[in-house]
Design a protein around this motif. Sequence first.
Motif, short mmCIF file in Angstrom:
data_model
loop_
_atom_site.label_atom_id
_atom_site.label_comp_id
_atom_site.label_asym_id
_atom_site.label_seq_id
_atom_site.Cartn_x
_atom_site.Cartn_y
_atom_site.Cartn_z
N TYR A 77 7.28 11.10 -28.05
CA TYR A 77 6.49 10.85 -29.25
C TYR A 77 6.64 12.00 -30.25
N PHE A 78 6.51 13.22 -29.74
CA PHE A 78 6.62 14.41 -30.58
C PHE A 78 8.02 15.00 -30.42
N ASP A 79 9.02 14.21 -30.77
CA ASP A 79 10.40 14.57 -30.52
C ASP A 79 10.90 15.75 -31.36
N PHE A 80 10.11 16.22 -32.29
CA PHE A 80 10.49 17.39 -33.06
C PHE A 80 10.19 18.69 -32.31
N LEU A 81 9.46 18.61 -31.18
CA LEU A 81 9.18 19.79 -30.38
C LEU A 81 10.35 20.07 -29.44
N ASN A 82 10.72 21.31 -29.34
CA ASN A 82 11.78 21.73 -28.44
C ASN A 82 11.18 21.91 -27.04
N VAL A 83 11.61 21.08 -26.11
CA VAL A 83 11.05 21.08 -24.75
C VAL A 83 11.17 22.45 -24.09
N SER A 84 12.32 23.08 -24.22
CA SER A 84 12.53 24.37 -23.57
C SER A 84 11.63 25.45 -24.16
N LYS A 85 11.48 25.46 -25.48
CA LYS A 85 10.64 26.47 -26.13
C LYS A 85 9.16 26.27 -25.77
N VAL A 86 8.72 25.03 -25.72
CA VAL A 86 7.33 24.75 -25.32
C VAL A 86 7.12 25.17 -23.87
N ALA A 87 8.11 24.90 -23.02
CA ALA A 87 8.03 25.30 -21.62
C ALA A 87 7.87 26.81 -21.50
N GLU A 88 8.68 27.55 -22.23
CA GLU A 88 8.59 29.01 -22.20
C GLU A 88 7.21 29.48 -22.63
N ARG A 89 6.68 28.88 -23.68
CA ARG A 89 5.36 29.25 -24.17
C ARG A 89 4.29 28.95 -23.13
N ALA A 90 4.49 27.89 -22.37
CA ALA A 90 3.51 27.48 -21.36
C ALA A 90 3.69 28.24 -20.04
N GLY A 91 4.77 29.01 -19.91
CA GLY A 91 5.03 29.72 -18.66
C GLY A 91 5.60 28.81 -17.59
N ILE A 92 6.31 27.77 -18.03
CA ILE A 92 6.94 26.82 -17.12
C ILE A 92 8.45 27.00 -17.25
N ASN A 93 9.15 26.98 -16.14
CA ASN A 93 10.59 27.10 -16.16
C ASN A 93 11.18 25.98 -17.01
N PRO A 94 11.97 26.31 -18.04
CA PRO A 94 12.51 25.28 -18.93
C PRO A 94 13.33 24.21 -18.21
N SER A 95 14.09 24.60 -17.21
CA SER A 95 14.88 23.63 -16.45
C SER A 95 13.97 22.65 -15.72
N LEU A 96 12.89 23.17 -15.14
CA LEU A 96 11.92 22.32 -14.46
C LEU A 96 11.22 21.39 -15.46
N MET A 97 10.91 21.91 -16.64
CA MET A 97 10.25 21.10 -17.67
C MET A 97 11.14 19.94 -18.09
N ARG A 98 12.44 20.19 -18.20
CA ARG A 98 13.37 19.10 -18.56
C ARG A 98 13.39 18.03 -17.47
N LYS A 99 13.23 18.45 -16.22
CA LYS A 99 13.15 17.48 -15.12
C LYS A 99 11.87 16.65 -15.24
N TYR A 100 10.77 17.29 -15.64
CA TYR A 100 9.52 16.56 -15.84
C TYR A 100 9.68 15.52 -16.94
N THR A 101 10.27 15.95 -18.05
CA THR A 101 10.36 15.05 -19.21
C THR A 101 11.39 13.95 -19.03
N SER A 102 12.34 14.15 -18.11
CA SER A 102 13.31 13.09 -17.85
C SER A 102 12.85 12.16 -16.74
N GLY A 103 11.77 12.52 -16.06
CA GLY A 103 11.25 11.68 -14.99
C GLY A 103 11.86 11.97 -13.63
N VAL A 104 12.71 13.00 -13.54
CA VAL A 104 13.34 13.36 -12.26
C VAL A 104 12.32 13.98 -11.32
#
Length: 131
Positions: A77-104
Motif C-alpha cells: 500500500y505504501f510502496d513509496f517506503l523503502n523496506v530496507s531503510k524502514v527495517a534499519e530504522r526499526a532495528g530489524i535485519n533488512p534481509s529478514l524484513m524482505r522475507k516478511y514482506t514477500s511472505g516467505v
Amino acid sequence: MKANIVFEMAKDGGCSCYMLEEVPDFGLLGYGNTPQEAKADMLQAYEEIKELLIAEGKSPAELEFVYHYDMKSFFEYFDFLNVSKVAERAGINPSLMRKYTSGVANAGEGQYLKLQKAIHSIAHELATANF
C-alpha cells in the motif's frame, strides 16, 4: 463509530480487507489485486449500503475507518517506503524484513511492535517537516 479494517495479502498476490466489528447493516469486505483496489472496493460498498439505507428511510452509521495491515499489504500500500531503510530504522535485519514482506517468513508480535514504532516515528517526522 470506529471500524477496524484488516488488510491481508493472499498467496496468489490478491488482497482483501474486512471489518472486524459487527456493525448493524454493515458487513464490509473488499477485494482487489492490490490493497488500494481492495480499499476502494470496500469503500464503494460502504457508500452503496449507505445509499440503500437512506432510500429505506434509515439513518446509516457514519464509520471512521482504522486500517490494520500485515507487513506485505503495508509495504504494498505504501510502496513509496523503502523496506530496507524502514527495517534499519526499526532495528530489524533488512534481509529478514524482505522475507516478511514477500511472505516467505512470518513476523512475530515483537517485530510488528518495532515496525509500528518506527512507522510512527517516520509519520511524526513527516508531519513536522516544512519547506
